[in-house]
Design an enzyme around this catalytic site. Structure first.
Site, PDB file in Angstrom:
ATOM      1  N   GLU A  44      -4.201   3.414   7.393  1.00 39.91           N
ATOM      2  CA  GLU A  44      -4.089   3.331   5.930  1.00 39.91           C
ATOM      3  C   GLU A  44      -4.778   4.561   5.316  1.00 39.91           C
ATOM      4  O   GLU A  44      -4.312   5.130   4.340  1.00 39.91           O
ATOM      5  CB  GLU A  44      -4.754   2.045   5.429  1.00 39.91           C
ATOM      6  CG  GLU A  44      -4.622   1.873   3.931  1.00 39.91           C
ATOM      7  CD  GLU A  44      -4.999   0.477   3.467  1.00 39.91           C
ATOM      8  OE1 GLU A  44      -4.609  -0.502   4.128  1.00 39.91           O
ATOM      9  OE2 GLU A  44      -5.684   0.373   2.448  1.00 39.91           O
ATOM     10  N   ARG A 103       0.818  -1.229   0.000  1.00 44.99           N
ATOM     11  CA  ARG A 103       0.000   0.000   0.000  1.00 44.99           C
ATOM     12  C   ARG A 103       0.845   1.270   0.000  1.00 44.99           C
ATOM     13  O   ARG A 103       0.471   2.274   0.612  1.00 44.99           O
ATOM     14  CB  ARG A 103      -0.969   0.032   1.205  1.00 44.99           C
ATOM     15  CG  ARG A 103      -1.918  -1.107   1.292  1.00 44.99           C
ATOM     16  CD  ARG A 103      -2.886  -1.179   0.110  1.00 44.99           C
ATOM     17  NE  ARG A 103      -3.526  -2.475   0.133  1.00 44.99           N
ATOM     18  CZ  ARG A 103      -3.050  -3.523  -0.551  1.00 44.99           C
ATOM     19  NH1 ARG A 103      -1.986  -3.418  -1.326  1.00 44.99           N
ATOM     20  NH2 ARG A 103      -3.643  -4.686  -0.477  1.00 44.99           N
ATOM     21  N   SER A 154     -10.481  -0.105   4.577  1.00 45.75           N
ATOM     22  CA  SER A 154      -9.708  -0.449   5.781  1.00 45.75           C
ATOM     23  C   SER A 154      -9.112   0.814   6.389  1.00 45.75           C
ATOM     24  O   SER A 154      -8.437   1.579   5.703  1.00 45.75           O
ATOM     25  CB  SER A 154      -8.571  -1.411   5.419  1.00 45.75           C
ATOM     26  OG  SER A 154      -9.120  -2.616   4.939  1.00 45.75           O
TER      27      SER A 154
HETATM   28  C1  LIG Z   1     -15.464   0.187   0.307  1.00 39.30           C
HETATM   29  C2  LIG Z   1     -13.993   0.399   0.064  1.00 39.30           C
HETATM   30  C3  LIG Z   1     -13.189  -0.694  -0.240  1.00 39.30           C
HETATM   31  C4  LIG Z   1     -11.825  -0.512  -0.462  1.00 39.30           C
HETATM   32  N1  LIG Z   1     -11.065  -1.608  -0.770  1.00 39.30           N
HETATM   33  C5  LIG Z   1      -9.762  -1.443  -1.004  1.00 39.30           C
HETATM   34  C6  LIG Z   1      -8.948  -2.585  -1.341  1.00 39.30           C
HETATM   35  O1  LIG Z   1      -9.416  -3.708  -1.422  1.00 39.30           O
HETATM   36  N2  LIG Z   1      -7.634  -2.368  -1.577  1.00 39.30           N
HETATM   37  C7  LIG Z   1      -7.070  -1.120  -1.502  1.00 39.30           C
HETATM   38  O2  LIG Z   1      -5.867  -1.000  -1.741  1.00 39.30           O
HETATM   39  N3  LIG Z   1      -7.813  -0.039  -1.173  1.00 39.30           N
HETATM   40  C8  LIG Z   1      -9.127  -0.163  -0.932  1.00 39.30           C
HETATM   41  N4  LIG Z   1      -9.881   0.928  -0.607  1.00 39.30           N
HETATM   42  C9  LIG Z   1      -9.232   2.241  -0.445  1.00 39.30           C
HETATM   43  C10 LIG Z   1      -9.163   3.131  -1.706  1.00 39.30           C
HETATM   44  O3  LIG Z   1     -10.219   2.827  -2.613  1.00 39.30           O
HETATM   45  C11 LIG Z   1      -7.815   3.037  -2.397  1.00 39.30           C
HETATM   46  O4  LIG Z   1      -6.752   3.398  -1.519  1.00 39.30           O
HETATM   47  C12 LIG Z   1      -7.737   3.921  -3.646  1.00 39.30           C
HETATM   48  O5  LIG Z   1      -6.562   3.627  -4.340  1.00 39.30           O
HETATM   49  C13 LIG Z   1      -7.748   5.413  -3.323  1.00 39.30           C
HETATM   50  O6  LIG Z   1      -7.954   6.138  -4.531  1.00 39.30           O
HETATM   51  P1  LIG Z   1      -8.724   7.533  -4.528  1.00 39.30           P
HETATM   52  O7  LIG Z   1      -8.740   8.050  -5.900  1.00 39.30           O
HETATM   53  O8  LIG Z   1     -10.045   7.402  -3.862  1.00 39.30           O
HETATM   54  O9  LIG Z   1      -7.748   8.409  -3.628  1.00 39.30           O
HETATM   55  P2  LIG Z   1      -8.154   9.567  -2.615  1.00 39.30           P
HETATM   56  O10 LIG Z   1      -8.851   8.977  -1.425  1.00 39.30           O
HETATM   57  O11 LIG Z   1      -8.838  10.660  -3.329  1.00 39.30           O
HETATM   58  O12 LIG Z   1      -6.709  10.058  -2.152  1.00 39.30           O
HETATM   59  C14 LIG Z   1      -5.889   9.208  -1.340  1.00 39.30           C
HETATM   60  C15 LIG Z   1      -4.450   9.757  -1.388  1.00 39.30           C
HETATM   61  O13 LIG Z   1      -3.962   9.611  -2.716  1.00 39.30           O
HETATM   62  C16 LIG Z   1      -3.547  10.890  -3.218  1.00 39.30           C
HETATM   63  N5  LIG Z   1      -3.869  10.915  -4.651  1.00 39.30           N
HETATM   64  C17 LIG Z   1      -5.076  10.694  -5.238  1.00 39.30           C
HETATM   65  N6  LIG Z   1      -4.946  10.798  -6.577  1.00 39.30           N
HETATM   66  C18 LIG Z   1      -3.637  11.102  -6.825  1.00 39.30           C
HETATM   67  C19 LIG Z   1      -2.880  11.351  -7.996  1.00 39.30           C
HETATM   68  N7  LIG Z   1      -3.438  11.341  -9.208  1.00 39.30           N
HETATM   69  N8  LIG Z   1      -1.555  11.633  -7.870  1.00 39.30           N
HETATM   70  C20 LIG Z   1      -0.967  11.672  -6.656  1.00 39.30           C
HETATM   71  N9  LIG Z   1      -1.629  11.465  -5.501  1.00 39.30           N
HETATM   72  C21 LIG Z   1      -2.950  11.174  -5.587  1.00 39.30           C
HETATM   73  C22 LIG Z   1      -4.330  11.918  -2.438  1.00 39.30           C
HETATM   74  O14 LIG Z   1      -3.659  13.159  -2.430  1.00 39.30           O
HETATM   75  C23 LIG Z   1      -4.353  11.268  -1.072  1.00 39.30           C
HETATM   76  O15 LIG Z   1      -3.129  11.477  -0.441  1.00 39.30           O
HETATM   77  C24 LIG Z   1     -11.250   0.784  -0.370  1.00 39.30           C
HETATM   78  C25 LIG Z   1     -12.069   1.891  -0.078  1.00 39.30           C
HETATM   79  C26 LIG Z   1     -13.422   1.704   0.143  1.00 39.30           C
HETATM   80  C27 LIG Z   1     -14.293   2.895   0.438  1.00 39.30           C
END
Ligand SMILES: Cc1cc2nc3c(=O)[nH]c(=O)nc-3n(C[C@H](O)[C@H](O)[C@H](O)COP(=O)(O)OP(=O)(O)OC[C@H]3O[C@@H](n4cnc5c(N)ncnc54)[C@H](O)[C@@H]3O)c2cc1C
Length: 285
Positions: A277, A158, A207
């Site tokens: 996380e 992660r 998580s």
């Molecule tokens: C129901 C549910 C289930 C999930 N299951 C999983 C799973 O199985 N595995 C898993 O790994 N995660 C899981 N997640 C967590 C999440 O979906 C992931 O971590 C995902 O990759 C986050 O992407 P986001 O676009 O929503 O990022 P955001 O929440 O918008 O941002 C998270 C971080 O990433 C940074 N960021 C976002 N986009 C960029 C970019 N383009 N460049 C640089 N930095 C950036 C942001 O600045 C912030 O620091 C889950 C979440 C939920 C709600």
């Protein structure tokens, strides 16, 4: 650009105060222009994808919050896809699967953006982003746009060396030949498992804590007696103890109080310090 925008609308937890301004660039050039103006005027800048791994402060955020979700370019080549940072990871997984390309089966239930998934090295069901990434185009902290090959990046559980450092603009992923029917079946099975094990009916951010080496955060939290505990309108899910759900109007303070309570209790009972996380965003004082 929109002003005084309620950030709870942009996170899966449905928590967060107002942003001074929010902006949805639809091209890399638009994003660069805002970035350059903000740097010049020393305005704070924040980057959000689909807000699925974020806790945003009740007080909101000063400056400009840049949302990537309109950066949705996509180009298909043979078993390769070049895709914008704001593209939905779950949608991409489905589309890749429908072509019979294998590699993203793990991602069908992850509600983030492609850019967020790269910087988090998102993963599940034994798969993760890192091995698929061929290159990543980023906005570097000095304002230049660079294309980095996978060998120039460091990935771990992660995490990716780009996190908190550079902005991912697009990435090229390399998939492999697979069997369409089998891929779609695997994805469906993974989704069924999620629906059975995760409290998807209530706002959450996945998580909350990282799994400590060789153990599971959910197991430790449950063993410490936190399953179902509530502070304000935030509750440790009774379906999965590593999820905190929003019962309606939870505040970031409610969630932080649960996080601190769990962390202190697990530390004192089992000698393990849980690391979050999810990321907490608040104005820097
Ligand atoms: C129901 C549910 C289930 C999930 N299951 C999983 C799973 O199985 N595995 C898993 O790994 N995660 C899981 N997640 C967590 C999440 O979906 C992931 O971590 C995902 O990759 C986050 O992407 P986001 O676009 O929503 O990022 P955001 O929440 O918008 O941002 C998270 C971080 O990433 C940074 N960021 C976002 N986009 C960029 C970019 N383009 N460049 C640089 N930095 C950036 C942001 O600045 C912030 O620091 C889950 C979440 C939920 C709600």
């Amino acid at each position: 650009m929109e002003r005084n925008y309620p950030l709870h609308q942009l996170t899966t937890w449905k928590i967060g105060g107002p942003a001074e301004a929010v902006f949805w660039p639809s091209t890399i050039q638009d994003l660069l222009t805002v970035w350059q103006r903000a740097q010049k005027a020393q305005i704070p800048l924040w980057l959000i994808g689909r807000g699925s791994n974020l806790l945003i402060s009740d007080e909101g955020l000063p400056g400009i919050v840049v949302i990537t979700t309109a950066l949705r370019s996509i180009q298909w080549e043979d078993y390769r896809v070049q895709v914008g940072a704001g593209y939905s990871l779950a949608r991409l997984a489905q589309e890749v699967g429908e072509r019979g390309w294998s590699g993203l089966e793990f991602a069908r239930g992850i509600p983030g953006s492609v850019g967020g998934a790269v910087v988090m090295n998102a993963g599940a069901h034994g798969g993760e982003m890192a091995p698929l990434i061929q290159n990543v185009t980023v906005l570097w902290p000095n304002g230049t746009i660079r294309k980095l090959e996978r060998a120039e990046l460091k990935f771990a559980y992660r995490s990716c060396s780009l996190r908190g450092h550079a902005w991912v603009l697009e990435t090229k992923l390399a998939l492999s030949q697979g069997n369409c029917e089998q891929i779609l079946k695997n994805m469906k099975e993974n989704l069924v498992k999620r629906i059975a094990n995760q409290p998807l009916e209530k706002p959450n951010a996945g998580s909350v804590f990282r799994n400590p080496p060789g153990d599971s955060a959910g197991r430790l939290i449950e063993a410490a007696g936190w399953k179902g505990k509530t502070i304000g309108e935030a509750q440790v899910s009774d379906k999965h103890a590593n999820f905190i759900v929003n019962l309606g109007k939870a505040s970031s303070r409610d969630v932080l109080a649960l996080v601190e309570g769990i962390r202190n209790d697990v530390q004192s009972k089992y000698g393990i310090t849980l690391q979050t996380e999810v990321e907490y965003l608040e104005a820097k004082s």
